[in-house]
Design a protein around this motif. Structure first.
Motif, PDB file in Angstrom:
ATOM      1  N   UNK A   1       0.860  -1.186   0.000  1.00 46.36           N
ATOM      2  CA  UNK A   1       0.000   0.000   0.000  1.00 46.36           C
ATOM      3  C   UNK A   1       0.893   1.232   0.000  1.00 46.36           C
ATOM      4  N   UNK A   2       0.878   2.012  -1.077  1.00 46.55           N
ATOM      5  CA  UNK A   2       1.776   3.174  -1.128  1.00 46.55           C
ATOM      6  C   UNK A   2       1.425   4.219  -0.077  1.00 46.55           C
ATOM      7  N   UNK A   3       2.450   4.830   0.481  1.00 49.11           N
ATOM      8  CA  UNK A   3       2.218   5.922   1.415  1.00 49.11           C
ATOM      9  C   UNK A   3       1.712   7.134   0.642  1.00 49.11           C
ATOM     10  N   UNK A   4       1.092   8.042   1.361  1.00 51.75           N
ATOM     11  CA  UNK A   4       0.631   9.264   0.713  1.00 51.75           C
ATOM     12  C   UNK A   4       1.835  10.032   0.169  1.00 51.75           C
ATOM     13  N   UNK A   5       1.637  10.733  -0.944  1.00 47.98           N
ATOM     14  CA  UNK A   5       2.715  11.502  -1.552  1.00 47.98           C
ATOM     15  C   UNK A   5       3.255  12.550  -0.585  1.00 47.98           C
ATOM     16  N   UNK A   6       2.348  13.117   0.211  1.00 50.37           N
ATOM     17  CA  UNK A   6       2.750  14.163   1.154  1.00 50.37           C
ATOM     18  C   UNK A   6       3.698  13.606   2.209  1.00 50.37           C
ATOM     19  N   UNK A   7       3.391  12.406   2.745  1.00 52.65           N
ATOM     20  CA  UNK A   7       4.251  11.845   3.771  1.00 52.65           C
ATOM     21  C   UNK A   7       5.565  11.346   3.163  1.00 52.65           C
ATOM     22  N   UNK A   8       5.494  10.823   1.945  1.00 50.70           N
ATOM     23  CA  UNK A   8       6.710  10.402   1.254  1.00 50.70           C
ATOM     24  C   UNK A   8       7.661  11.579   1.090  1.00 50.70           C
ATOM     25  N   UNK A   9       7.093  12.716   0.653  1.00 48.32           N
ATOM     26  CA  UNK A   9       7.933  13.908   0.481  1.00 48.32           C
ATOM     27  C   UNK A   9       8.472  14.388   1.820  1.00 48.32           C
ATOM     28  N   UNK A  10       7.680  14.226   2.881  1.00 49.63           N
ATOM     29  CA  UNK A  10       8.156  14.606   4.216  1.00 49.63           C
ATOM     30  C   UNK A  10       9.377  13.780   4.594  1.00 49.63           C
ATOM     31  N   UNK A  11       9.357  12.489   4.303  1.00 50.69           N
ATOM     32  CA  UNK A  11      10.503  11.634   4.607  1.00 50.69           C
ATOM     33  C   UNK A  11      11.717  12.045   3.787  1.00 50.69           C
ATOM     34  N   UNK A  12      11.492  12.369   2.504  1.00 52.41           N
ATOM     35  CA  UNK A  12      12.592  12.817   1.644  1.00 52.41           C
ATOM     36  C   UNK A  12      13.182  14.114   2.183  1.00 52.41           C
ATOM     37  N   UNK A  13      12.303  15.074   2.518  1.00 50.94           N
ATOM     38  CA  UNK A  13      12.771  16.357   3.059  1.00 50.94           C
ATOM     39  C   UNK A  13      13.603  16.140   4.318  1.00 50.94           C
ATOM     40  N   UNK A  14      13.075  15.344   5.232  1.00 52.16           N
ATOM     41  CA  UNK A  14      13.730  15.125   6.516  1.00 52.16           C
ATOM     42  C   UNK A  14      15.098  14.476   6.346  1.00 52.16           C
ATOM     43  N   UNK A  15      15.170  13.426   5.536  1.00 52.46           N
ATOM     44  CA  UNK A  15      16.425  12.688   5.395  1.00 52.46           C
ATOM     45  C   UNK A  15      17.475  13.456   4.604  1.00 52.46           C
ATOM     46  N   UNK A  16      17.058  14.182   3.566  1.00 54.66           N
ATOM     47  CA  UNK A  16      18.055  14.929   2.798  1.00 54.66           C
ATOM     48  C   UNK A  16      18.509  16.192   3.521  1.00 54.66           C
ATOM     49  N   UNK A  17      17.672  16.754   4.369  1.00 48.73           N
ATOM     50  CA  UNK A  17      18.139  17.868   5.202  1.00 48.73           C
ATOM     51  C   UNK A  17      19.137  17.379   6.238  1.00 48.73           C
ATOM     52  N   UNK A  18      18.929  16.176   6.753  1.00 53.03           N
ATOM     53  CA  UNK A  18      19.924  15.585   7.651  1.00 53.03           C
ATOM     54  C   UNK A  18      21.225  15.308   6.903  1.00 53.03           C
ATOM     55  N   UNK A  19      21.098  14.890   5.651  1.00 51.00           N
ATOM     56  CA  UNK A  19      22.277  14.583   4.832  1.00 51.00           C
ATOM     57  C   UNK A  19      23.129  15.839   4.622  1.00 51.00           C
ATOM     58  N   UNK A  20      22.509  16.948   4.220  1.00 47.95           N
ATOM     59  CA  UNK A  20      23.288  18.160   3.945  1.00 47.95           C
ATOM     60  C   UNK A  20      23.779  18.820   5.232  1.00 47.95           C
ATOM     61  N   UNK A  21      23.172  18.454   6.373  1.00 51.62           N
ATOM     62  CA  UNK A  21      23.654  18.949   7.666  1.00 51.62           C
ATOM     63  C   UNK A  21      24.784  18.080   8.216  1.00 51.62           C
ATOM     64  N   UNK A  22      25.130  17.014   7.494  1.00 49.10           N
ATOM     65  CA  UNK A  22      26.192  16.118   7.928  1.00 49.10           C
ATOM     66  C   UNK A  22      25.789  15.174   9.042  1.00 49.10           C
ATOM     67  N   UNK A  23      24.478  14.983   9.238  1.00 48.93           N
ATOM     68  CA  UNK A  23      23.983  14.133  10.324  1.00 48.93           C
ATOM     69  C   UNK A  23      23.507  12.758   9.835  1.00 48.93           C
ATOM     70  N   UNK A  24      23.683  12.498   8.545  1.00 48.28           N
ATOM     71  CA  UNK A  24      23.178  11.237   7.970  1.00 48.28           C
ATOM     72  C   UNK A  24      24.248  10.755   6.997  1.00 48.28           C
TER      73      UNK A  24
END
Length: 378
Positions: free
Chosen positions: A92-115
């Motif tokens: 069951x695919x997640x909602x597009x909004x929550x998927x984008x939230x996960x992308x935003x969260x993880x890539x912001x951690x990546x550019x902050x050097x925390x991931x």
């Protein structure tokens, strides 16, 4: 017991429990949930760092074991991972909004050097079928004048435009969108031009900063830092929209504030000589331009240092703390060189008015007037 009662009643997809709770421990809760055939996924919180606790929690089926005090970002990430696993398991695919939230969260951690765990990042990319690879890449930062009316729409438009290229776009904040690209035959400059051309008039970007190429995705924080630095050079050229990292100045500054004679400015302020104040500020700013586009942070820091030095001079001179004549944070809101010069001129002219209103130094007849030669030469 109340926790178990609620768990059996609501049967949630996931639950966060403490290893130490009244009547039943978090581990007991997990055992009871399994005995009642609940499919709830658990995250265990604990103040105990011993491996045996974590080992037992994982053995009982906990998806994560987090030490208190809990980092909200880490908890959010673990919840996101659980949602991803449940989504794939149930088809069951997640909602597009929550998927984008996960992308935003993880890539912001990546550019902050925390991931920076390659296996975790790769697993995340695969779980969302993102096209960006783990190899050579670079970051772009898209800056908007105002908050786009619909971030999701802009992201969707960009993803469609670059569907044939390995990339990812995400929201950095309300006025910035990030993009990461793997190496392609198209140059970064050409891709940036495509971004500018693809945005509708009501969502036009202010500028795009392009970071250096890095050899793996885990080093994206360096490329991001370079993109943000490149973007800051818009201070000198607000007619351009694209700022690659080669605009960054590599020549060291030659002037220090200690080499500036501030006494004439102090005297102009005391005498309320506003034309001379403006002339001093213009000459001072021009002295900072040792190259056509020096580092913006150097320009801001030197202007702030002058402001701070004059503030200190008058606080000592008047034997009271002078702080109300300007807000230094307004300096850092300036977006071009003329705004900086105006800020300097207006700040010192306002200081001159304030000093004159209180002490009347510019009035030769004032009985409050003092000899400006008493101001120390610094």
């Amino acid at each position: 017991m109340e926790a178990l009662k609620l768990l059996l009643e609501w049967q949630p997809d996931f639950a966060v429990v403490d290893i130490n709770m009244p009547e039943m421990s978090g581990l007991d809760i997990i055992r009871e949930a399994k005995a009642n055939k609940l499919e709830t996924d658990f995250i265990i919180l604990s103040g105990f760092g011993e491996f045996s606790y974590a080992q037992e929690a994982i053995a009982q089926g906990a998806k994560a074991y987090l030490l208190k005090p809990v980092n909200a970002e880490e908890l959010n990430n673990q919840i996101g991972q659980i949602c991803l696993m449940r989504s794939k398991k149930s088809h069951t695919p997640m909602s597009q909004k929550y998927t984008q939230h996960l992308i935003d969260n993880n890539f912001n951690r990546l550019i902050d050097g925390k991931y920076n765990d390659p296996s975790a990042i790769n697993s995340f990319l695969q779980s969302l079928d993102l096209s960006i690879g783990m190899g050579n890449c670079y970051v772009m930062v898209i800056q908007f004048n105002t908050e786009p009316s619909d971030h999701e729409k802009v992201l969707h438009l960009l993803n469609e435009k670059f569907s044939d290229i390995k990339h990812v776009f995400w929201s950095i904040d309300s006025k910035k969108i990030g993009g990461i690209f793997n190496i392609t035959e198209e140059t970064p400059l050409h891709l940036a031009m495509k971004i500018v051309d693809s945005l509708p008039e009501d969502q036009m970007c202010q500028a795009i900063g392009i970071g250096d190429m890095v050899n793996q995705l885990t080093n994206a924080s360096y490329s991001y830092g370079r993109a943000m630095t490149a973007l800051s050079y818009r201070l000198f050229d607000n007619s351009s929209k694209i700022f690659p990292s080669d605009v960054i100045c590599t020549t060291a500054p030659t002037l220090r504030l200690q080499e500036i004679d501030c006494l004439p400015l102090v005297q102009h302020i005391v005498k309320r000589e506003k034309d001379e104040i403006r002339a001093f500020c213009n000459d001072f700013f021009n002295s900072l331009l040792y190259v056509k586009m020096p580092p913006p942070n150097y320009v801001f820091s030197m202007c702030y240092a002058l402001f701070s030095q004059i503030q200190k001079e008058f606080s000592n001179f008047l034997k009271e703390n002078i702080t109300d004549f300007a807000k230094s944070q307004d300096l850092y809101q300036c977006t071009d060189t003329w705004q900086i010069i105006d800020w300097l001129c207006n700040t010192f002219c306002d200081l001159s008015d304030m000093v004159d209103a209180i002490y009347g130094y510019s009035n030769p007849q004032s009985d409050k007037r003092v000899d400006i030669s008493l101001v120390d030469r610094k």
